[in-house]
Design a protein around this motif. Structure first.
Motif, PDB file in Angstrom:
ATOM      1  N   ARG A 161       0.841  -1.217   0.000  1.00  0.00           N
ATOM      2  CA  ARG A 161       0.000   0.000   0.000  1.00  0.00           C
ATOM      3  C   ARG A 161       0.865   1.252   0.000  1.00  0.00           C
ATOM      4  N   ARG A 162       1.926   1.219   0.776  1.00  0.00           N
ATOM      5  CA  ARG A 162       2.828   2.378   0.837  1.00  0.00           C
ATOM      6  C   ARG A 162       3.487   2.621  -0.520  1.00  0.00           C
ATOM      7  N   TYR A 215       7.409  -2.573 -13.383  1.00  0.00           N
ATOM      8  CA  TYR A 215       6.093  -3.072 -13.015  1.00  0.00           C
ATOM      9  C   TYR A 215       5.120  -1.928 -13.226  1.00  0.00           C
ATOM     10  N   TRP A 216       3.847  -2.248 -13.295  1.00  0.00           N
ATOM     11  CA  TRP A 216       2.836  -1.219 -13.512  1.00  0.00           C
ATOM     12  C   TRP A 216       1.525  -1.688 -12.906  1.00  0.00           C
ATOM     13  N   ASP A 217       0.607  -0.760 -12.782  1.00  0.00           N
ATOM     14  CA  ASP A 217      -0.759  -1.033 -12.313  1.00  0.00           C
ATOM     15  C   ASP A 217      -0.796  -1.824 -11.016  1.00  0.00           C
ATOM     16  N   LEU A 218       0.034  -1.441 -10.043  1.00  0.00           N
ATOM     17  CA  LEU A 218      -0.039  -2.066  -8.723  1.00  0.00           C
ATOM     18  C   LEU A 218      -1.327  -1.604  -8.056  1.00  0.00           C
ATOM     19  N   VAL A 219      -2.203  -2.556  -7.746  1.00  0.00           N
ATOM     20  CA  VAL A 219      -3.465  -2.276  -7.068  1.00  0.00           C
ATOM     21  C   VAL A 219      -3.504  -3.156  -5.827  1.00  0.00           C
ATOM     22  N   VAL A 220      -3.595  -2.519  -4.664  1.00  0.00           N
ATOM     23  CA  VAL A 220      -3.563  -3.236  -3.394  1.00  0.00           C
ATOM     24  C   VAL A 220      -4.955  -3.227  -2.787  1.00  0.00           C
ATOM     25  N   ALA A 221      -5.506  -4.418  -2.566  1.00  0.00           N
ATOM     26  CA  ALA A 221      -6.823  -4.570  -1.951  1.00  0.00           C
ATOM     27  C   ALA A 221      -6.657  -5.203  -0.567  1.00  0.00           C
ATOM     28  N   ASP A 252      -7.572  -8.184   0.532  1.00  0.00           N
ATOM     29  CA  ASP A 252      -7.226  -9.600   0.589  1.00  0.00           C
ATOM     30  C   ASP A 252      -6.288 -10.060  -0.527  1.00  0.00           C
ATOM     31  N   HIS A 253      -5.894  -9.155  -1.430  1.00  0.00           N
ATOM     32  CA  HIS A 253      -5.013  -9.517  -2.535  1.00  0.00           C
ATOM     33  C   HIS A 253      -4.385  -8.254  -3.125  1.00  0.00           C
ATOM     34  N   PHE A 254      -3.436  -8.464  -4.040  1.00  0.00           N
ATOM     35  CA  PHE A 254      -2.928  -7.355  -4.843  1.00  0.00           C
ATOM     36  C   PHE A 254      -2.828  -7.834  -6.278  1.00  0.00           C
ATOM     37  N   SER A 255      -2.836  -6.884  -7.200  1.00  0.00           N
ATOM     38  CA  SER A 255      -2.613  -7.206  -8.604  1.00  0.00           C
ATOM     39  C   SER A 255      -1.497  -6.303  -9.106  1.00  0.00           C
ATOM     40  N   ILE A 256      -0.788  -6.813 -10.101  1.00  0.00           N
ATOM     41  CA  ILE A 256       0.379  -6.084 -10.600  1.00  0.00           C
ATOM     42  C   ILE A 256       0.640  -6.501 -12.041  1.00  0.00           C
ATOM     43  N   GLY A 257       1.135  -5.572 -12.831  1.00  0.00           N
ATOM     44  CA  GLY A 257       1.570  -5.860 -14.184  1.00  0.00           C
ATOM     45  C   GLY A 257       3.070  -6.060 -14.208  1.00  0.00           C
TER      46      GLY A 257
END
Length: 161
Positions: free
Chosen positions: A29-30, A76-82, A84-89
């Motif tokens: 998240r940071r 890397y790109w499009d780091l999305v932190v939720a 219960d999970h994260f997504s990353i390119g």
């Protein structure tokens, strides 16, 4: 006098593992909020590819049927932190891919820049994959980004023996 430890009705081990996975979430998240990694920080994140909720391209699943390690460093790109999970390119051999990784699937988190590492036990009902045959560790990613495009390394050199 009895030297055996009584069975706990409170799942302390699970609670601690979840709290440590929360460390990974807070760090990501940071990084997301700050728009990138500070200084020389970079991460190796190992995860079980067949864990519930994991989404990776089929060619990566074929190559890494049990466990995979990604490197989060320069490209890397499009780091999305939720929650219960994260997504990353990431790019694998010059092919872009989006990965979705639940925190429960993570088995290792390493920041070699500061010698920080966490190792996680599989969740209840799951088993750890059989350890692979020992092999020479791959070279660390090039800091200038001039690597072969592969973001997969082994964490064996960071694991306690």
């Amino acid at each position: 006098m009895n030297d055996t430890t009584p069975d706990s009705l409170i799942p302390y081990d699970d609670i601690v593992q979840d709290a440590l996975r929360g460390v990974v979430s807070r760090v990501l998240r940071r990084i997301q909020a700050e728009g990138g990694l500070p200084g020389s920080h970079h991460f190796y994140i190992a995860f079980r590819t067949r864990a519930p909720g994991v989404s990776i391209p089929s060619h990566l699943m074929e190559r890494y049927p049990d466990e995979m390690t990604i490197v989060i460093q320069h490209r890397y790109w499009d780091l999305v932190v939720a929650d219960d999970h994260f997504s990353i390119g990431l790019s694998f051999n010059q092919m872009p891919a989006t990965l979705v990784i639940p925190y429960d699937a993570i088995v290792g988190f390493v920041d070699p820049a500061v010698n920080f590492a966490l190792q996680f036990a599989p969740k209840d009902g799951e088993h750890a994959p059989e350890p692979p045959e020992p092999e020479a560790p791959p070279p660390a990613p090039e800091p200038d980004g001039s690597s072969d495009g592969s973001n997969v390394v082994t964490l064996d050199r960071f694991r306690r023996k």
